[in-house]
Design a protein around this motif. Structure first.
Motif, PDB file in Angstrom:
ATOM      1  N   GLN A 196       0.732  -0.945  -0.048  1.00 26.97           N
ATOM      2  CA  GLN A 196      -0.098  -0.136  -0.007  1.00 26.97           C
ATOM      3  C   GLN A 196       0.721   1.402   0.064  1.00 26.97           C
ATOM      4  N   LEU A 247      -4.676  -1.230 -11.052  1.00 23.51           N
ATOM      5  CA  LEU A 247      -6.181  -0.608 -10.631  1.00 23.51           C
ATOM      6  C   LEU A 247      -6.227   0.817 -10.207  1.00 23.51           C
ATOM      7  N   LYS A 275      -6.099   5.653   5.000  1.00 20.94           N
ATOM      8  CA  LYS A 275      -5.499   4.843   4.430  1.00 20.94           C
ATOM      9  C   LYS A 275      -6.106   3.417   4.543  1.00 20.94           C
ATOM     10  N   TYR A 299      -7.241   1.168   1.184  1.00 23.53           N
ATOM     11  CA  TYR A 299      -6.574  -0.134   1.153  1.00 23.53           C
ATOM     12  C   TYR A 299      -7.873  -1.009   0.871  1.00 23.53           C
ATOM     13  N   ALA A 341     -10.951  -0.635  -0.016  1.00 25.45           N
ATOM     14  CA  ALA A 341     -11.353   0.047  -1.445  1.00 25.45           C
ATOM     15  C   ALA A 341     -10.709  -0.906  -2.476  1.00 25.45           C
ATOM     16  N   ARG A 342      -9.300  -0.413  -2.393  1.00 25.75           N
ATOM     17  CA  ARG A 342      -8.401  -1.088  -3.241  1.00 25.75           C
ATOM     18  C   ARG A 342      -8.614  -2.744  -3.401  1.00 25.75           C
ATOM     19  N   THR A 343      -8.512  -3.287  -2.271  1.00 25.23           N
ATOM     20  CA  THR A 343      -8.861  -4.997  -2.205  1.00 25.23           C
ATOM     21  C   THR A 343     -10.172  -5.336  -2.721  1.00 25.23           C
TER      22      THR A 343
END
Lengths: 245, 167
Positions: free
Chosen positions: A19, A54, B145, B149, B151-153
Protein backbone atom coordinates in the motif's frame (compact mmCIF):
# COMPACT_ATOMS: atom_id res chain seq x y z
CA UNK A 1 12.08 5.40 8.25
CA UNK A 2 12.31 1.66 7.88
CA UNK A 3 11.31 -0.53 10.78
CA UNK A 4 12.16 -3.91 9.31
CA UNK A 5 13.87 -5.57 6.42
CA UNK A 6 11.59 -6.71 3.64
CA UNK A 7 12.99 -10.22 3.54
CA UNK A 8 11.74 -10.74 7.08
CA UNK A 9 8.39 -9.08 6.58
CA UNK A 10 5.30 -11.08 7.44
CA UNK A 11 1.98 -11.06 5.55
CA UNK A 12 0.63 -8.08 7.49
CA UNK A 13 3.78 -6.13 6.77
CA UNK A 14 3.48 -7.01 3.10
CA UNK A 15 0.07 -5.43 2.98
CA UNK A 16 1.36 -2.22 4.46
CA UNK A 17 4.40 -2.17 2.21
CA UNK A 18 2.45 -2.70 -0.96
CA UNK A 19 0.00 0.00 0.00
CA UNK A 20 2.81 2.41 0.81
CA UNK A 21 4.44 1.56 -2.51
CA UNK A 22 1.22 2.26 -4.38
CA UNK A 23 0.85 5.51 -2.44
CA UNK A 24 4.46 6.38 -3.31
CA UNK A 25 5.33 6.77 0.34
CA UNK A 26 8.40 4.53 0.49
CA UNK A 27 11.75 6.20 0.98
CA UNK A 28 14.34 5.75 -1.77
CA UNK A 29 16.09 3.06 0.27
CA UNK A 30 12.85 1.23 1.03
CA UNK A 31 11.86 1.42 -2.59
CA UNK A 32 15.07 -0.20 -3.79
CA UNK A 33 14.71 -3.01 -1.28
CA UNK A 34 11.07 -3.49 -2.10
CA UNK A 35 11.71 -3.67 -5.84
CA UNK A 36 14.54 -6.09 -5.24
CA UNK A 37 12.20 -8.29 -3.25
CA UNK A 38 9.57 -8.15 -5.99
CA UNK A 39 12.04 -9.89 -8.25
CA UNK A 40 12.14 -12.86 -5.88
CA UNK A 41 8.56 -12.96 -4.62
CA UNK A 42 6.09 -13.75 -7.38
CA UNK A 43 3.01 -13.50 -5.18
CA UNK A 44 4.03 -10.07 -3.94
CA UNK A 45 4.84 -9.02 -7.49
CA UNK A 46 1.43 -10.07 -8.77
CA UNK A 47 -0.28 -8.29 -5.90
CA UNK A 48 1.66 -5.10 -6.53
CA UNK A 49 0.98 -5.12 -10.27
CA UNK A 50 -2.70 -5.72 -9.57
CA UNK A 51 -2.95 -2.68 -7.34
CA UNK A 52 -0.85 -0.50 -9.60
CA UNK A 53 -3.08 -1.44 -12.52
CA UNK A 54 -6.15 -0.59 -10.50
CA UNK A 55 -4.80 2.87 -9.73
CA UNK A 56 -3.82 3.38 -13.37
CA UNK A 57 -7.17 2.22 -14.72
CA UNK A 58 -9.00 4.41 -12.23
CA UNK A 59 -7.00 7.45 -13.26
CA UNK A 60 -8.02 6.75 -16.87
CA UNK A 61 -11.72 6.76 -16.17
CA UNK A 62 -13.27 9.54 -18.24
CA UNK A 63 -14.06 12.72 -16.37
CA UNK A 64 -17.64 13.86 -16.79
CA UNK A 65 -18.25 16.76 -19.10
CA UNK A 66 -20.01 19.68 -17.48
CA UNK A 67 -23.22 20.11 -19.46
CA UNK A 68 -24.02 23.42 -21.08
CA UNK A 69 -26.17 25.47 -18.81
CA UNK A 70 -24.88 23.90 -15.62
CA UNK A 71 -23.86 27.21 -14.08
CA UNK A 72 -27.08 28.81 -15.29
CA UNK A 73 -29.06 26.09 -13.55
CA UNK A 74 -27.17 26.71 -10.33
CA UNK A 75 -27.73 30.42 -10.53
CA UNK A 76 -31.45 29.94 -11.16
CA UNK A 77 -31.63 28.21 -7.81
CA UNK A 78 -29.83 31.01 -6.00
CA UNK A 79 -32.57 33.65 -5.65
CA UNK A 80 -34.38 31.40 -3.21
CA UNK A 81 -31.41 31.42 -0.89
CA UNK A 82 -30.28 34.99 -1.42
CA UNK A 83 -32.13 36.37 1.65
CA UNK A 84 -29.95 34.24 3.90
CA UNK A 85 -27.05 36.42 2.87
CA UNK A 86 -28.54 39.53 4.33
CA UNK A 87 -26.00 39.58 7.12
CA UNK A 88 -23.28 39.92 4.55
CA UNK A 89 -25.02 42.45 2.37
CA UNK A 90 -23.01 45.46 3.42
CA UNK A 91 -19.67 43.85 4.01
CA UNK A 92 -16.82 42.60 1.92
CA UNK A 93 -18.29 39.12 1.79
CA UNK A 94 -21.22 40.47 -0.16
CA UNK A 95 -18.88 41.78 -2.81
CA UNK A 96 -16.88 38.58 -2.79
CA UNK A 97 -20.00 36.54 -3.27
CA UNK A 98 -21.08 38.77 -6.12
CA UNK A 99 -17.70 38.59 -7.74
CA UNK A 100 -17.28 34.85 -7.43
CA UNK A 101 -20.75 33.67 -8.21
CA UNK A 102 -21.56 36.71 -10.30
CA UNK A 103 -25.25 36.12 -10.96
CA UNK A 104 -25.50 39.56 -12.50
CA UNK A 105 -22.70 38.69 -14.85
CA UNK A 106 -24.53 35.55 -15.83
CA UNK A 107 -27.69 37.38 -16.71
CA UNK A 108 -25.71 39.88 -18.68
CA UNK A 109 -23.93 37.12 -20.51
CA UNK A 110 -27.04 35.20 -21.32
CA UNK A 111 -28.73 38.27 -22.67
CA UNK A 112 -25.72 39.36 -24.62
CA UNK A 113 -24.17 36.06 -25.51
CA UNK A 114 -24.56 36.46 -29.24
CA UNK A 115 -22.89 39.85 -29.13
CA UNK A 116 -19.90 38.74 -27.16
CA UNK A 117 -16.83 37.72 -29.15
CA UNK A 118 -15.33 35.76 -26.31
CA UNK A 119 -15.37 35.81 -22.57
CA UNK A 120 -13.84 33.16 -20.41
CA UNK A 121 -13.20 32.97 -16.74
CA UNK A 122 -10.32 31.05 -15.24
CA UNK A 123 -9.34 30.49 -11.63
CA UNK A 124 -11.43 31.67 -8.77
CA UNK A 125 -10.55 35.25 -8.82
CA UNK A 126 -9.24 35.34 -12.34
CA UNK A 127 -11.06 36.89 -15.23
CA UNK A 128 -9.86 36.15 -18.70
CA UNK A 129 -10.74 38.35 -21.57
CA UNK A 130 -9.61 38.22 -25.18
CA UNK A 131 -9.39 41.08 -27.53
CA UNK A 132 -12.72 42.55 -28.46
CA UNK A 133 -14.66 40.95 -25.67
CA UNK A 134 -16.41 42.57 -22.76
CA UNK A 135 -16.14 41.45 -19.18
CA UNK A 136 -17.25 44.48 -17.28
CA UNK A 137 -20.40 42.88 -16.00
CA UNK A 138 -18.73 41.84 -12.80
CA UNK A 139 -19.05 44.39 -10.08
CA UNK A 140 -16.03 46.62 -9.74
CA UNK A 141 -14.18 45.37 -12.77
CA UNK A 142 -12.94 47.72 -15.42
CA UNK A 143 -13.20 46.69 -19.07
CA UNK A 144 -9.92 45.40 -20.39
CA UNK A 145 -8.56 44.18 -23.67
CA UNK A 146 -5.58 42.15 -24.77
CA UNK A 147 -3.50 41.10 -27.73
CA UNK A 148 -4.73 37.83 -29.26
CA UNK A 149 -1.70 35.84 -28.06
CA UNK A 150 -2.03 36.88 -24.44
CA UNK A 151 -4.68 36.70 -21.82
CA UNK A 152 -5.70 39.16 -19.18
CA UNK A 153 -6.07 37.55 -15.79
CA UNK A 154 -7.62 39.27 -12.82
CA UNK A 155 -6.56 38.19 -9.37
CA UNK A 156 -8.74 39.06 -6.41
CA UNK A 157 -8.22 38.39 -2.72
CA UNK A 158 -9.98 39.40 0.47
CA UNK A 159 -7.61 40.95 2.98
CA UNK A 160 -9.51 43.30 5.30
CA UNK A 161 -7.12 45.47 7.26
CA UNK A 162 -4.18 45.08 4.91
CA UNK A 163 -2.23 48.19 3.99
CA UNK A 164 -0.68 46.72 0.86
CA UNK A 165 -1.19 43.54 -1.13
CA UNK A 166 1.21 42.41 -3.83
CA UNK A 167 1.57 39.26 -5.85
CA UNK A 168 4.76 37.37 -6.68
CA UNK A 169 4.96 34.48 -9.07
CA UNK A 170 6.50 32.87 -12.10
CA UNK A 171 5.17 35.71 -14.22
CA UNK A 172 7.13 38.51 -12.51
CA UNK A 173 10.29 36.79 -11.37
CA UNK A 174 8.84 36.30 -7.90
CA UNK A 175 9.34 39.99 -7.24
CA UNK A 176 6.27 41.33 -5.42
CA UNK A 177 7.41 44.90 -5.94
CA UNK A 178 6.57 44.51 -9.61
CA UNK A 179 2.88 43.78 -9.16
CA UNK A 180 0.72 45.51 -6.58
CA UNK A 181 -2.99 44.97 -6.09
CA UNK A 182 -5.41 47.83 -5.67
CA UNK A 183 -8.13 47.91 -3.05
CA UNK A 184 -11.37 47.75 -5.02
CA UNK A 185 -13.73 47.73 -2.04
CA UNK A 186 -13.67 47.12 1.68
CA UNK A 187 -11.08 44.43 2.09
CA UNK A 188 -11.11 43.30 -1.54
CA UNK A 189 -7.89 43.72 -3.51
CA UNK A 190 -7.43 43.10 -7.22
CA UNK A 191 -5.00 43.38 -10.07
CA UNK A 192 -5.18 42.54 -13.75
CA UNK A 193 -2.10 41.09 -15.40
CA UNK A 194 -1.35 39.99 -18.94
CA UNK A 195 -0.13 36.41 -19.37
CA UNK A 196 0.61 33.97 -22.13
CA UNK A 197 -1.05 30.55 -21.87
CA UNK A 198 0.81 28.37 -19.38
CA UNK A 199 0.99 27.38 -15.74
CA UNK A 200 2.11 29.91 -13.18
CA UNK A 201 2.79 29.46 -9.47
CA UNK A 202 2.14 32.52 -7.35
CA UNK A 203 1.59 33.84 -3.84
CA UNK A 204 0.14 37.01 -2.41
CA UNK A 205 2.27 39.19 -0.17
CA UNK A 206 0.38 41.12 2.48
CA UNK A 207 1.91 44.27 4.00
CA UNK A 208 5.22 43.33 2.48
CA UNK A 209 5.90 40.43 4.83
CA UNK A 210 3.15 37.84 4.97
CA UNK A 211 3.22 35.38 2.07
CA UNK A 212 -0.04 33.50 1.54
CA UNK A 213 -1.28 31.18 -1.15
CA UNK A 214 -4.49 32.16 -2.89
CA UNK A 215 -7.10 30.41 -0.73
CA UNK A 216 -9.47 30.25 -3.66
CA UNK A 217 -7.03 28.68 -6.11
CA UNK A 218 -8.29 25.40 -7.47
CA UNK A 219 -4.80 24.00 -7.43
CA UNK A 220 -1.83 24.35 -5.15
CA UNK A 221 1.58 22.71 -5.16
CA UNK A 222 4.55 22.39 -2.82
CA UNK A 223 7.16 25.06 -3.28
CA UNK A 224 9.96 22.81 -2.06
CA UNK A 225 10.48 24.94 1.04
CA UNK A 226 7.67 23.67 3.21
CA UNK A 227 4.95 25.97 1.90
CA UNK A 228 2.47 25.74 -0.91
CA UNK A 229 2.03 27.98 -3.93
CA UNK A 230 -1.22 28.58 -5.71
CA UNK A 231 -1.18 27.55 -9.35
CA UNK A 232 -2.79 29.52 -12.13
CA UNK A 233 -3.53 27.54 -15.28
CA UNK A 234 -3.95 29.96 -18.16
CA UNK A 235 -5.36 28.28 -21.21
CA UNK A 236 -6.09 29.69 -24.64
CA UNK A 237 -9.44 31.38 -24.30
CA UNK A 238 -12.49 29.50 -25.47
CA UNK A 239 -14.85 31.38 -27.72
CA UNK A 240 -18.02 29.51 -26.93
CA UNK A 241 -20.80 31.86 -25.81
CA UNK A 242 -21.48 31.31 -22.16
CA UNK A 243 -17.99 30.07 -21.41
CA UNK A 244 -17.72 32.65 -18.70
CA UNK A 245 -20.31 30.97 -16.52
CA UNK B 1 -16.48 32.05 -11.85
CA UNK B 2 -16.21 29.65 -8.96
CA UNK B 3 -18.83 27.50 -10.54
CA UNK B 4 -17.01 27.19 -13.84
CA UNK B 5 -13.70 26.57 -12.14
CA UNK B 6 -14.87 23.81 -9.85
CA UNK B 7 -17.87 22.35 -11.68
CA UNK B 8 -15.97 19.49 -13.25
CA UNK B 9 -14.38 18.35 -10.01
CA UNK B 10 -17.64 18.43 -8.10
CA UNK B 11 -19.51 16.75 -10.94
CA UNK B 12 -16.80 14.09 -11.06
CA UNK B 13 -17.19 13.52 -7.33
CA UNK B 14 -20.97 13.24 -7.47
CA UNK B 15 -20.89 11.04 -10.57
CA UNK B 16 -18.56 8.50 -8.98
CA UNK B 17 -20.36 8.64 -5.66
CA UNK B 18 -23.93 8.51 -6.92
CA UNK B 19 -23.96 7.52 -10.56
CA UNK B 20 -25.04 9.69 -13.47
CA UNK B 21 -28.73 9.82 -12.64
CA UNK B 22 -28.38 12.08 -9.60
CA UNK B 23 -24.91 13.51 -10.15
CA UNK B 24 -25.76 16.78 -11.84
CA UNK B 25 -28.56 17.68 -9.47
CA UNK B 26 -26.43 17.00 -6.40
CA UNK B 27 -23.52 18.91 -7.92
CA UNK B 28 -25.83 21.89 -8.36
CA UNK B 29 -27.02 21.50 -4.79
CA UNK B 30 -23.40 21.60 -3.69
CA UNK B 31 -22.84 24.99 -5.27
CA UNK B 32 -26.09 26.35 -3.89
CA UNK B 33 -25.10 25.17 -0.42
CA UNK B 34 -21.67 26.73 -0.88
CA UNK B 35 -23.29 30.00 -1.87
CA UNK B 36 -25.40 29.96 1.27
CA UNK B 37 -22.45 29.08 3.45
CA UNK B 38 -19.88 31.35 1.82
CA UNK B 39 -19.94 33.94 4.63
CA UNK B 40 -18.79 31.21 6.99
CA UNK B 41 -15.88 30.20 4.79
CA UNK B 42 -12.56 30.83 6.50
CA UNK B 43 -10.44 32.93 4.21
CA UNK B 44 -7.25 31.13 5.20
CA UNK B 45 -8.69 27.78 4.15
CA UNK B 46 -8.41 26.20 0.75
CA UNK B 47 -11.63 26.77 -1.12
CA UNK B 48 -11.62 23.49 -3.07
CA UNK B 49 -11.23 21.53 0.18
CA UNK B 50 -14.20 23.33 1.66
CA UNK B 51 -16.24 22.78 -1.48
CA UNK B 52 -15.37 19.06 -1.61
CA UNK B 53 -16.53 18.77 2.00
CA UNK B 54 -19.89 20.23 1.06
CA UNK B 55 -20.05 17.93 -1.97
CA UNK B 56 -19.35 14.83 0.11
CA UNK B 57 -22.05 15.85 2.59
CA UNK B 58 -24.53 16.37 -0.23
CA UNK B 59 -23.69 12.93 -1.61
CA UNK B 60 -24.25 11.44 1.83
CA UNK B 61 -27.64 13.17 2.07
CA UNK B 62 -28.59 11.85 -1.34
CA UNK B 63 -27.54 8.29 -0.52
CA UNK B 64 -29.53 8.38 2.71
CA UNK B 65 -32.65 9.49 0.91
CA UNK B 66 -32.52 6.74 -1.66
CA UNK B 67 -34.97 3.92 -1.62
CA UNK B 68 -33.39 0.49 -1.95
CA UNK B 69 -35.23 -0.34 -5.15
CA UNK B 70 -33.96 2.78 -6.88
CA UNK B 71 -30.22 2.46 -6.55
CA UNK B 72 -27.83 4.09 -8.93
CA UNK B 73 -26.22 0.72 -9.56
CA UNK B 74 -29.28 -0.42 -11.46
CA UNK B 75 -29.29 2.72 -13.52
CA UNK B 76 -25.63 2.39 -14.30
CA UNK B 77 -26.01 -1.21 -15.25
CA UNK B 78 -28.58 -0.31 -17.87
CA UNK B 79 -26.64 2.61 -19.22
CA UNK B 80 -23.39 0.71 -19.19
CA UNK B 81 -24.92 -2.17 -21.08
CA UNK B 82 -26.23 0.26 -23.64
CA UNK B 83 -22.84 1.88 -24.06
CA UNK B 84 -21.24 -1.51 -24.52
CA UNK B 85 -23.79 -2.49 -27.14
CA UNK B 86 -22.92 0.62 -29.11
CA UNK B 87 -19.22 0.04 -28.66
CA UNK B 88 -19.56 -3.52 -29.90
CA UNK B 89 -20.61 -2.32 -33.33
CA UNK B 90 -18.29 0.61 -33.76
CA UNK B 91 -15.03 0.16 -31.94
CA UNK B 92 -11.95 -2.02 -32.31
CA UNK B 93 -11.29 -4.82 -29.85
CA UNK B 94 -8.91 -2.84 -27.63
CA UNK B 95 -11.36 0.01 -27.26
CA UNK B 96 -14.11 -2.44 -26.47
CA UNK B 97 -11.99 -3.96 -23.75
CA UNK B 98 -11.21 -0.51 -22.41
CA UNK B 99 -14.89 0.40 -22.41
CA UNK B 100 -15.77 -2.82 -20.63
CA UNK B 101 -13.06 -2.24 -18.05
CA UNK B 102 -14.21 1.32 -17.43
CA UNK B 103 -17.76 0.15 -17.00
CA UNK B 104 -16.81 -2.66 -14.66
CA UNK B 105 -14.57 -0.36 -12.66
CA UNK B 106 -17.23 2.31 -12.40
CA UNK B 107 -19.73 -0.30 -11.33
CA UNK B 108 -17.30 -1.66 -8.78
CA UNK B 109 -16.63 1.77 -7.31
CA UNK B 110 -20.32 2.42 -6.85
CA UNK B 111 -20.76 -0.97 -5.29
CA UNK B 112 -18.29 -0.11 -2.53
CA UNK B 113 -19.56 0.72 0.95
CA UNK B 114 -19.88 4.47 1.18
CA UNK B 115 -16.98 5.12 3.56
CA UNK B 116 -14.63 3.20 1.29
CA UNK B 117 -16.09 4.73 -1.85
CA UNK B 118 -15.68 8.34 -0.77
CA UNK B 119 -12.09 7.71 0.32
CA UNK B 120 -11.22 5.91 -2.91
CA UNK B 121 -12.87 8.53 -5.11
CA UNK B 122 -11.10 11.43 -3.41
CA UNK B 123 -7.77 9.59 -3.52
CA UNK B 124 -7.76 8.08 -6.98
CA UNK B 125 -10.39 9.94 -8.99
CA UNK B 126 -9.75 13.40 -7.63
CA UNK B 127 -6.08 12.71 -6.89
CA UNK B 128 -6.04 14.24 -3.42
CA UNK B 129 -3.48 13.57 -0.69
CA UNK B 130 -4.39 12.05 2.64
CA UNK B 131 -3.98 15.34 4.50
CA UNK B 132 -6.52 17.10 2.33
CA UNK B 133 -8.82 14.08 2.45
CA UNK B 134 -8.59 14.24 6.23
CA UNK B 135 -9.65 17.89 6.16
CA UNK B 136 -12.58 17.05 3.87
CA UNK B 137 -13.88 13.97 5.63
CA UNK B 138 -12.86 14.79 9.20
CA UNK B 139 -11.19 11.40 9.55
CA UNK B 140 -7.62 10.70 10.59
CA UNK B 141 -5.26 9.98 7.71
CA UNK B 142 -4.33 6.53 9.01
CA UNK B 143 -8.00 5.59 9.01
CA UNK B 144 -8.31 6.91 5.49
CA UNK B 145 -5.35 4.85 4.36
CA UNK B 146 -7.03 1.75 5.70
CA UNK B 147 -10.26 2.65 3.95
CA UNK B 148 -8.48 3.22 0.65
CA UNK B 149 -6.65 -0.06 1.12
CA UNK B 150 -9.91 -1.91 1.66
CA UNK B 151 -11.47 -0.19 -1.32
CA UNK B 152 -8.55 -1.23 -3.52
CA UNK B 153 -8.79 -4.80 -2.29
CA UNK B 154 -12.53 -5.00 -2.84
CA UNK B 155 -12.21 -3.52 -6.31
CA UNK B 156 -9.51 -5.97 -7.31
CA UNK B 157 -11.79 -8.76 -6.17
CA UNK B 158 -14.71 -7.35 -8.11
CA UNK B 159 -12.56 -7.14 -11.26
CA UNK B 160 -11.03 -10.58 -10.85
CA UNK B 161 -13.27 -12.10 -13.54
CA UNK B 162 -11.74 -9.85 -16.20
CA UNK B 163 -8.79 -10.94 -18.30
CA UNK B 164 -5.49 -9.25 -17.56
CA UNK B 165 -3.84 -8.26 -14.33
CA UNK B 166 -6.86 -8.73 -12.10
CA UNK B 167 -7.13 -12.30 -10.91
Amino acid sequence: MMKHTFDMAGPGDDVELVQRFVDQELSAEERVQFLSRLGRDEALRRRTIELEKLVLDTSRLPRPIVPDGFAASVLKRLPDVAPSLSSANAGPWRRLIDAFFAPRALRWNLASAMAVASVAVLVIAAIVVRSGSRANALAGITPVSSAPSTTLVRLVIMQPGAKTVQVAGDFNGWNPARTSLEQISDGAWAVTIRLKPGRYAYMFVVDGKQWIADPFAAEQKDDGFGSRNAVLDVRPTETRPGASL
Amino acid sequence: MLISRHARSILSLTTRMLGPADAEDVAQETFVAAYKALPSFKIDSKFSTWLYRIGVNKCTDSLRSRRPENTSLDVISDEGAMALAVADDETPHDELEQAELAWELDRGIQGLPQIYRESFVLRHIEGLGYEEMSAILGVHRDTLKMRVYKARTLLCQSLAHLDGAYR
